[in-house]
Write an enzyme that holds these catalytic residues in place. Structure first.
Site, PDB file in Angstrom:
ATOM      1  N   HIS A   1      25.774  53.603 -84.481  1.00 51.31           N
ATOM      2  CA  HIS A   1      25.852  53.769 -83.019  1.00 51.31           C
ATOM      3  C   HIS A   1      26.536  55.077 -82.672  1.00 51.31           C
ATOM      4  O   HIS A   1      27.559  55.426 -83.258  1.00 51.31           O
ATOM      5  CB  HIS A   1      26.633  52.609 -82.401  1.00 51.31           C
ATOM      6  CG  HIS A   1      26.962  52.795 -80.959  1.00 51.31           C
ATOM      7  ND1 HIS A   1      26.006  52.877 -79.972  1.00 51.31           N
ATOM      8  CD2 HIS A   1      28.147  52.945 -80.325  1.00 51.31           C
ATOM      9  CE1 HIS A   1      26.595  53.049 -78.795  1.00 51.31           C
ATOM     10  NE2 HIS A   1      27.898  53.104 -78.986  1.00 51.31           N
TER      11      HIS A   1
ATOM     12  N   GLU B   1      23.501  55.748 -77.045  1.00 55.50           N
ATOM     13  CA  GLU B   1      23.950  55.358 -75.710  1.00 55.50           C
ATOM     14  C   GLU B   1      24.237  56.618 -74.910  1.00 55.50           C
ATOM     15  O   GLU B   1      24.793  57.581 -75.421  1.00 55.50           O
ATOM     16  CB  GLU B   1      25.229  54.528 -75.846  1.00 55.50           C
ATOM     17  CG  GLU B   1      25.893  54.137 -74.554  1.00 55.50           C
ATOM     18  CD  GLU B   1      27.214  53.413 -74.789  1.00 55.50           C
ATOM     19  OE1 GLU B   1      27.833  53.023 -73.778  1.00 55.50           O
ATOM     20  OE2 GLU B   1      27.639  53.246 -75.954  1.00 55.50           O
TER      21      GLU B   1
END
Length: 137
Positions: free
Chosen positions: A79, A127
Site C-alpha cells: 500500500h 490511495e
C-alpha cells in the site's frame, strides 16, 4: 531522541517493470529520477521518492563504491498513499477514470479528508488522500 523528518523512499516490487513504469509515468504523472535494470526511481512529490523494483531482483543487495545496500523484496499487495490537494481531488478521480483505472473504494474521513483507493497493474493498493486523514495531515 532526535526527530524524524518524514519518509524519503517507498518501494514497490513488481512483476513487469516496463508496465509499472508506464503506469506511474503516464497515469500517475510521476517524473523518472533514475532508470536502471534493477530499479526505477520516481519523484513522488514533497521530497519523497517511489522506487519500483522487479520482484526478486533486489534480494541479494548491491555493492556500490559508496557501500553496500542490503537486499530486500516484497510480495503481495502493498500500500502507498499519495498526498493530493483537496482542490485537486475531483480532477484526480476524473483523470483515473479516463485512464481506465477502476476505483476500489472511497472514504470520507471524520476529520474532513477524502481518500480514493485503486490498484496499480501489480495489484498494489494505491490511495490518493486529501488533508484531514491524520492529525499530522
Amino acid at each position: 531522541m532526535p526527530p524524524l523528518n518524514g519518509v524519503l523512499e517507498t518501494a514497490l516490487y513488481v512483476d513487469d517493470k516496463s508496465r509499472s513504469i508506464a503506469f506511474f509515468r503516464d497515469v500517475m504523472g510521476l517524473a523518472i529520477l533514475r532508470d536502471e535494470e534493477r530499479l526505477t526511481a520516481f519523484d513522488a512529490g514533497g521530497g519523497s521518492v517511489l522506487l519500483i523494483f522487479a520482484r526478486g531482483q533486489s534480494t541479494a543487495g548491491e555493492d556500490m563504491p559508496q557501500g553496500h545496500i542490503p537486499g530486500h523484496d516484497g510480495a503481495g499487495p502493498l500500500h502507498v498513499a499519495f498526498k493530493v490537494a483537496a482542490a485537486d481531488y475531483a480532477a484526480w478521480r476524473a483523470h483515473l477514470r479516463a485512464a481506465g483505472v477502476c476505483e476500489l473504494s472511497e472514504i470520507h474521513w471524520p476529520a474532513g479528508g477524502h481518500s480514493v483507493y485503486f490498484n496499480d497493474p501489480d495489484g498494489h493498493v494505491l490511495e490518493l488522500a486529501t488533508p484531514g486523514l491524520w492529525p499530522t495531515y
